[in-house]
Design an enzyme around this catalytic site. Sequence first.
Site, PDB file in Angstrom:
ATOM      1  N   ASP A  29       0.828  -1.215   0.000  1.00 25.94           N
ATOM      2  CA  ASP A  29       0.000   0.000   0.000  1.00 25.94           C
ATOM      3  C   ASP A  29       0.861   1.264   0.000  1.00 25.94           C
ATOM      4  O   ASP A  29       1.935   1.291   0.591  1.00 25.94           O
ATOM      5  CB  ASP A  29      -0.913  -0.022   1.242  1.00 25.94           C
ATOM      6  N   LEU A  40      11.235 -20.419  -4.925  1.00 29.25           N
ATOM      7  CA  LEU A  40      10.276 -19.490  -4.323  1.00 29.25           C
ATOM      8  C   LEU A  40       8.948 -19.488  -5.098  1.00 29.25           C
ATOM      9  O   LEU A  40       8.944 -19.423  -6.324  1.00 29.25           O
ATOM     10  CB  LEU A  40      10.872 -18.070  -4.343  1.00 29.25           C
ATOM     11  N   HIS A  94       2.648   3.392  -9.017  1.00 29.57           N
ATOM     12  CA  HIS A  94       2.547   1.930  -9.162  1.00 29.57           C
ATOM     13  C   HIS A  94       3.780   1.372  -9.876  1.00 29.57           C
ATOM     14  O   HIS A  94       4.235   0.273  -9.571  1.00 29.57           O
ATOM     15  CB  HIS A  94       1.285   1.546  -9.938  1.00 29.57           C
TER      16      HIS A  94
END
Length: 235
Positions: free
Chosen positions: A13, A124, A30
Amino acid sequence: MNTIPTHVALIMDGNGRWGKKRGLTRSEGHYAGTKAMEEIIDASTEQGVKILTLYAFSTENWKRPKDEVNYLMSLPIKFFNQKLPEFMRRNIKILISGDIEGLPKKTKKAVEKAMEKTRNNTGLIVNFALNYSSRSEILQAIYRILIDAKKNEISMDDLNEETFEKYLYTRGLPDPDIVIRTGGEKRVSNFLMWQSSESRLCFVDELFPDFSKELYIKAIKDQADDAITWEECAG
Ligand code: FPP
């Protein structure tokens, strides 16, 4: 004792505010967030995290201005186009948690290709929560359970936490050990509400593009330290 959590979930956020603060657009925020996200993926492999779930787009986010939504929907296309060869080299597996059917065609194609290509990778796991809402996830699980019950594929006696989890987007993944939220707000925002019932919560003031590798590593290392409270975990 291994102090590195197996599964880290992250609410990224603060991108919009980061952009605004610099006289940039929210979308530029972003973009900066995507760069920070790449660092967090790197740090996760280096630290031995097994699963990283990233809240990339919530079902609420459709309400944002059209330009911003379009930009956010274009990000996975560019990102996977660019990063897939590297993810293959680094044995990284991509998963998506969310309603893929509700994504624009090109975005859906890009994420499906990323999942398909990396399907057999064993390193991962980067699990993108995309077009995700915890309430919708739980509802769609119930809906599919009812369909299976109609077909006699599941009965009331079979229904328990373990079977229920098989209907969630996160099926097969262990619950997150820690949920980190950047950007200063102390809310869960419809993220992994079933899965995080036992997770440690960590709220960090930095806006996501400013969330450095170092802060991330501190947050995930501190999570194993029972002496601190969640409020102090990235302190
Ligand atoms: C919330 O910040 C963040 C988002 C809605 C998007 C997060 C997405 C990324 C960091 C990149 C995703 C990339 C891929 C490849 C999936 P906000 O804009 O709500 O911040 P604000 O609280 O400052 O408005």
